[in-house]
Design a protein around this motif. Structure first.
Motif, PDB file in Angstrom:
ATOM      1  N   GLY A  99       1.261  -0.928  -0.394  1.00  0.00           N
ATOM      2  CA  GLY A  99       0.347   0.013  -0.164  1.00  0.00           C
ATOM      3  C   GLY A  99       0.377   0.996  -0.055  1.00  0.00           C
ATOM      4  O   GLY A  99       2.343   1.042  -0.086  1.00  0.00           O
ATOM      5  N   LEU A 101       0.428   6.197   1.129  1.00  0.00           N
ATOM      6  CA  LEU A 101       0.182   7.048   1.840  1.00  0.00           C
ATOM      7  C   LEU A 101       0.084   8.066   1.103  1.00  0.00           C
ATOM      8  O   LEU A 101       1.264   8.467   0.929  1.00  0.00           O
ATOM      9  N   ILE A 102      -0.934   8.422   1.718  1.00  0.00           N
ATOM     10  CA  ILE A 102      -1.176   9.951   0.662  1.00  0.00           C
ATOM     11  C   ILE A 102      -1.938  10.625   1.036  1.00  0.00           C
ATOM     12  O   ILE A 102      -2.383  10.614   2.142  1.00  0.00           O
ATOM     13  N   ILE A 147      -3.485   3.799   1.578  1.00  0.00           N
ATOM     14  CA  ILE A 147      -4.655   3.741   0.190  1.00  0.00           C
ATOM     15  C   ILE A 147      -3.800   2.520  -0.780  1.00  0.00           C
ATOM     16  O   ILE A 147      -3.060   2.178  -0.437  1.00  0.00           O
TER      17      ILE A 147
ATOM     18  N   LEU B  14      -7.382   8.135  -8.007  1.00  0.00           N
ATOM     19  CA  LEU B  14      -7.327   8.129  -6.424  1.00  0.00           C
ATOM     20  C   LEU B  14      -7.627   9.779  -6.023  1.00  0.00           C
ATOM     21  O   LEU B  14      -7.485  10.614  -7.205  1.00  0.00           O
ATOM     22  N   PRO B  17      -6.203  15.642  -3.234  1.00  0.00           N
ATOM     23  CA  PRO B  17      -6.709  16.726  -2.829  1.00  0.00           C
ATOM     24  C   PRO B  17      -5.981  18.448  -3.210  1.00  0.00           C
ATOM     25  O   PRO B  17      -6.878  18.642  -2.644  1.00  0.00           O
ATOM     26  N   VAL B  71       2.305   2.448  -6.595  1.00  0.00           N
ATOM     27  CA  VAL B  71       1.252   2.474  -6.261  1.00  0.00           C
ATOM     28  C   VAL B  71       0.164   3.102  -6.012  1.00  0.00           C
ATOM     29  O   VAL B  71      -1.044   3.501  -5.416  1.00  0.00           O
ATOM     30  N   ILE B  72       0.818   4.505  -6.225  1.00  0.00           N
ATOM     31  CA  ILE B  72      -0.077   6.012  -6.059  1.00  0.00           C
ATOM     32  C   ILE B  72       0.081   6.486  -7.003  1.00  0.00           C
ATOM     33  O   ILE B  72      -0.772   7.576  -6.878  1.00  0.00           O
TER      34      ILE B  72
END
Lengths: 232, 110
Positions: A99, A101-102, A147, B14, B17, B71-72
């Motif tokens: 995972g 972290l955002i 996430i 995703l 923000p 992942v992001i």
């Protein structure tokens, strides 16, 4: 038990983590990111802070530090490793935990005493708790939204690797209210909240009994020490 | 000296923000018609030597392993560009042979 606490450029809570180890009955060992020497410690803590000013991504540059070569090898060999906040971010960047972290979904930094539920009380760092137990420890981050893909989330849940879940309020938009997870073996644990700030009466979260008397974070450190004694 | 540009964006699915906050500011200031804003990153890597296949392979690896976190985020583009000084030199060369002053295309893209 000797527990290493690694200081990176921009670490903030390394001294607090050392103090928590001492209060729990362990011997803290200060380690430096630029070294390749774990100095024979029995466990490792990657502390909170803002390593490298959160440049690139939180924890990303720190995860490339010289000492991380030894951290990854030790973790894969079974050494207990705890990543707190920025340390959790480093563990995901280093590939030791899944995972990512955002930024918090509301866009703001958050600092509060947070209720968590212990979902897995059999990791190296949670053995002193019981499954389903609720604890309160401080939470303070700007990028704590956990996430992962649905497939990864399902697998983490199925394998009991969701170790902590937020209770009452989801403070940062983390998927499935996940506050912390572990690797398959249960020796590597990462979470966004800060157990090291809730280990000594007078300096922890407020409780019904008295102001700042909360010491719910102590169990993390006594868990790993107890486990070492049992295995010895 | 060639400059390599790597573009990285947060994964489309995703929440972003930062972009959401900018979109909110646009709406508040009466700039309507924008349904969303997303914010990514642009990296400029300058190299001393030639841009050959080995270097391109290295850039690809760096983009995927270090400049982005799969992942992001997604690597949405890697562009091999020439510097402003080289562009100016090309433009002045081109001006001598073409009427409009525009020279060769500005670098290679893939």
């Amino acid at each position: 038990m000797r527990i290493g606490v690694i200081t990176f450029p921009g670490s903030l809570d390394d001294r607090d983590a050392q103090r928590a180890v001492r209060i729990a009955g362990g011997e803290p060992v200060a380690l430096w990111h630029g070294s390749h020497d774990l100095e024979g410690v029995d466990a490792l803590i990657l502390p909170g802070g803002f390593s490298y000013g959160d440049y690139l991504r939180c924890g990303a540059i720190a995860s490339l530090s010289p000492i991380m070569t030894e951290v990854v090898a030790a973790a894969n060999a079974g050494m207990p490793v705890l990543g707190i906040c920025n340390g959790f971010q480093m563990l995901t960047e280093a590939g030791l935990l899944e995972g990512g972290l955002i930024r918090n979904d509301h866009g703001g930094f958050i600092c509060r005493d947070q209720v968590l539920r212990i979902e897995n009380a059999s990791t190296d760092w949670t053995g002193e708790f019981s499954a389903g137990e609720e604890i309160t420890i401080p939470l303070k981050n700007g990028e704590g939204g956990f996430i992962a893909s649905d497939e990864t989330l399902d697998r983490l849940e199925g394998e009991g690797r969701v170790v902590f879940r937020y209770v009452g309020v989801n403070p940062n938009g983390s998927l499935r209210d996940i506050a912390g997870i572990s690797n398959e073996r249960g020796n590597v644990v990462g979470l966004m909240p800060h157990p090291e700030h809730a280990v000594e009466p007078g300096f922890g979260p407020d409780t019904a009994a008295a102001m700042r008397s909360g010491v719910d974070g102590l169990g993390f450190f006594t868990s790993v020490i107890r486990r070492a004694l049992v295995e010895a | 000296m060639p400059t390599i540009v790597v573009d990285v964006m947060p994964k489309a699915e995703l929440l972003d923000p930062q972009g959401k906050a900018v979109a909110g500011a646009l709406a508040r200031t009466g700039r309507t018609g924008f349904s969303s804003v997303r914010i990514g990153k642009r990296f400029e890597l300058t190299v001393d030597g030639p841009v050959d296949d080995a270097l391109k392979a290295s850039v690809q690896e760096i983009a995927e392993e270090i400049l982005s976190n799969g992942v992001i985020e997604d690597v949405v583009g890697i562009h091999y560009e020439v510097t402003n000084a080289e562009l100016a030199a090309e433009a002045s060369d081109a001006a001598s042979v073409t009427e409009d002053g525009f020279g060769a295309p500005a670098g290679e893209t893939h």
